[in-house]
Design a protein around this motif. Structure first.
Motif, PDB file in Angstrom:
ATOM      1  N   GLU A 239      17.944  54.847 -26.396  1.00 12.48           N
ATOM      2  CA  GLU A 239      18.330  55.065 -24.996  1.00 12.48           C
ATOM      3  C   GLU A 239      19.823  54.847 -24.812  1.00 12.48           C
ATOM      4  O   GLU A 239      20.502  55.611 -24.130  1.00 12.48           O
ATOM      5  CB  GLU A 239      17.529  54.131 -24.088  1.00 12.48           C
ATOM      6  CG  GLU A 239      17.835  54.271 -22.619  1.00 12.48           C
ATOM      7  CD  GLU A 239      18.954  53.374 -22.137  1.00 12.48           C
ATOM      8  OE1 GLU A 239      19.637  53.769 -21.168  1.00 12.48           O
ATOM      9  OE2 GLU A 239      19.144  52.302 -22.712  1.00 12.48           O
ATOM     10  N   GLU A 240      20.357  53.809 -25.431  1.00 10.14           N
ATOM     11  CA  GLU A 240      21.785  53.518 -25.319  1.00 10.14           C
ATOM     12  C   GLU A 240      22.612  54.655 -25.926  1.00 10.14           C
ATOM     13  O   GLU A 240      23.628  55.071 -25.346  1.00 10.14           O
ATOM     14  CB  GLU A 240      22.101  52.200 -26.029  1.00 10.14           C
ATOM     15  CG  GLU A 240      23.533  51.770 -25.895  1.00 10.14           C
ATOM     16  CD  GLU A 240      23.802  50.442 -26.581  1.00 10.14           C
ATOM     17  OE1 GLU A 240      24.975  50.172 -26.862  1.00 10.14           O
ATOM     18  OE2 GLU A 240      22.843  49.684 -26.832  1.00 10.14           O
ATOM     19  N   ASN A 241      22.181  55.172 -27.063  1.00 11.47           N
ATOM     20  CA  ASN A 241      22.894  56.284 -27.689  1.00 11.47           C
ATOM     21  C   ASN A 241      22.864  57.537 -26.821  1.00 11.47           C
ATOM     22  O   ASN A 241      23.872  58.239 -26.693  1.00 11.47           O
ATOM     23  CB  ASN A 241      22.311  56.590 -29.064  1.00 11.47           C
ATOM     24  CG  ASN A 241      22.617  55.505 -30.072  1.00 11.47           C
ATOM     25  OD1 ASN A 241      23.581  54.760 -29.928  1.00 11.47           O
ATOM     26  ND2 ASN A 241      21.785  55.406 -31.101  1.00 11.47           N
ATOM     27  N   ARG A 242      21.716  57.843 -26.205  1.00 13.02           N
ATOM     28  CA  ARG A 242      21.627  59.013 -25.322  1.00 13.02           C
ATOM     29  C   ARG A 242      22.520  58.828 -24.089  1.00 13.02           C
ATOM     30  O   ARG A 242      23.122  59.787 -23.609  1.00 13.02           O
ATOM     31  CB  ARG A 242      20.192  59.278 -24.881  1.00 13.02           C
ATOM     32  CG  ARG A 242      19.237  59.662 -25.962  1.00 13.02           C
ATOM     33  CD  ARG A 242      19.635  60.939 -26.696  1.00 13.02           C
ATOM     34  NE  ARG A 242      18.842  61.108 -27.892  1.00 13.02           N
ATOM     35  CZ  ARG A 242      19.162  60.648 -29.100  1.00 13.02           C
ATOM     36  NH1 ARG A 242      20.295  60.002 -29.274  1.00 13.02           N
ATOM     37  NH2 ARG A 242      18.393  60.843 -30.133  1.00 13.02           N
ATOM     38  N   GLY A 243      22.589  57.606 -23.585  1.00 16.66           N
ATOM     39  CA  GLY A 243      23.471  57.335 -22.456  1.00 16.66           C
ATOM     40  C   GLY A 243      24.932  57.540 -22.833  1.00 16.66           C
ATOM     41  O   GLY A 243      25.709  58.138 -22.075  1.00 16.66           O
ATOM     42  N   LYS A 244      25.312  57.067 -24.020  1.00 17.55           N
ATOM     43  CA  LYS A 244      26.691  57.262 -24.487  1.00 17.55           C
ATOM     44  C   LYS A 244      27.007  58.742 -24.662  1.00 17.55           C
ATOM     45  O   LYS A 244      28.105  59.194 -24.323  1.00 17.55           O
ATOM     46  CB  LYS A 244      26.903  56.521 -25.806  1.00 17.55           C
ATOM     47  CG  LYS A 244      26.997  55.030 -25.654  1.00 17.55           C
ATOM     48  CD  LYS A 244      27.170  54.352 -27.005  1.00 17.55           C
ATOM     49  CE  LYS A 244      27.201  52.847 -26.865  1.00 17.55           C
ATOM     50  NZ  LYS A 244      27.301  52.182 -28.194  1.00 17.55           N
ATOM     51  N   GLU A 245      26.035  59.496 -25.199  1.00 15.87           N
ATOM     52  CA  GLU A 245      26.231  60.932 -25.365  1.00 15.87           C
ATOM     53  C   GLU A 245      26.418  61.629 -24.023  1.00 15.87           C
ATOM     54  O   GLU A 245      27.253  62.530 -23.889  1.00 15.87           O
ATOM     55  CB  GLU A 245      25.040  61.554 -26.098  1.00 15.87           C
ATOM     56  CG  GLU A 245      24.939  61.168 -27.546  1.00 15.87           C
ATOM     57  CD  GLU A 245      23.621  61.568 -28.187  1.00 15.87           C
ATOM     58  OE1 GLU A 245      22.799  62.247 -27.513  1.00 15.87           O
ATOM     59  OE2 GLU A 245      23.408  61.205 -29.356  1.00 15.87           O
ATOM     60  N   PHE A 246      25.663  61.204 -23.022  1.00 21.82           N
ATOM     61  CA  PHE A 246      25.769  61.792 -21.689  1.00 21.82           C
ATOM     62  C   PHE A 246      27.159  61.546 -21.098  1.00 21.82           C
ATOM     63  O   PHE A 246      27.814  62.472 -20.615  1.00 21.82           O
ATOM     64  CB  PHE A 246      24.690  61.201 -20.775  1.00 21.82           C
ATOM     65  CG  PHE A 246      24.803  61.601 -19.340  1.00 21.82           C
ATOM     66  CD1 PHE A 246      24.632  62.911 -18.954  1.00 21.82           C
ATOM     67  CD2 PHE A 246      25.078  60.655 -18.367  1.00 21.82           C
ATOM     68  CE1 PHE A 246      24.731  63.287 -17.622  1.00 21.82           C
ATOM     69  CE2 PHE A 246      25.177  61.011 -17.040  1.00 21.82           C
ATOM     70  CZ  PHE A 246      25.004  62.331 -16.665  1.00 21.82           C
ATOM     71  N   PHE A 247      27.625  60.305 -21.162  1.00 20.32           N
ATOM     72  CA  PHE A 247      28.934  59.994 -20.592  1.00 20.32           C
ATOM     73  C   PHE A 247      30.070  60.613 -21.401  1.00 20.32           C
ATOM     74  O   PHE A 247      31.077  61.049 -20.838  1.00 20.32           O
ATOM     75  CB  PHE A 247      29.108  58.485 -20.446  1.00 20.32           C
ATOM     76  CG  PHE A 247      28.155  57.889 -19.451  1.00 20.32           C
ATOM     77  CD1 PHE A 247      28.189  58.269 -18.122  1.00 20.32           C
ATOM     78  CD2 PHE A 247      27.199  56.971 -19.843  1.00 20.32           C
ATOM     79  CE1 PHE A 247      27.309  57.746 -17.198  1.00 20.32           C
ATOM     80  CE2 PHE A 247      26.304  56.431 -18.926  1.00 20.32           C
ATOM     81  CZ  PHE A 247      26.363  56.829 -17.602  1.00 20.32           C
TER      82      PHE A 247
END
Length: 144
Positions: free
Chosen positions: A106-114
């Motif tokens: 989840e943290e990696n997907r959030g970083k990818e989004f930002f």
């Protein structure tokens, strides 16, 4: 979901169910959190589209940006739906390793989004700079 009335809140209203599932295992009131996510990210997307329009981006780029924004946000919410909290689910037989792995994803997907948003706006800035240089007569004329 019945409170979705303004234009900005309707932009991502189709993601309400996904946002609800994303916060079911980590929040005591996932319906309020899902509503908040839909409202906040709809407003952010509308502001981004307005900014891109004001910067002179063509409709094709704006449509591509909107599609990628929704795609990245959807991936992030899907990853978040696998996250659980022992405070919500209860501590008995809590799968710690599975929860840690889901949290990392989840943290990696959030970083990818930002990172996607940041990269998109940087590319717009580069495009505008190249356009201004071309309109001024080239790099040599700008340097003079």
């Amino acid at each position: 979901m019945e409170n979705l009335e303004t234009k900005s809140e309707k932009t991502l209203s189709h993601l309400y169910d996904l946002a609800y599932r994303a916060y079911t295992g980590t929040n005591f009131s996932p319906e309020k959190r899902a509503q908040s996510v839909v409202n906040d990210y709809s407003q952010e997307l509308d502001e981004d589209i307005q900014t891109l329009t004001n910067k002179g981006c063509d409709q094709e780029f704006i449509d591509k940006y909107k599609g990628l924004y929704i795609s990245h946000l959807t991936a992030w919410l899907h990853a978040k739906s696998n996250c659980i909290s022992s405070m919500i689910t209860g501590p008995s037989k809590f799968p710690v390793r599975r929860a840690e792995k889901a949290n990392r994803t989840e943290e990696n997907r959030g970083k990818e989004f930002f990172a996607f948003r940041e990269k998109a706006f940087k590319s717009v800035e580069r495009y505008q700079n190249k356009k201004e240089i071309a309109e001024a007569g080239g790099e040599l004329e700008v340097a003079k």
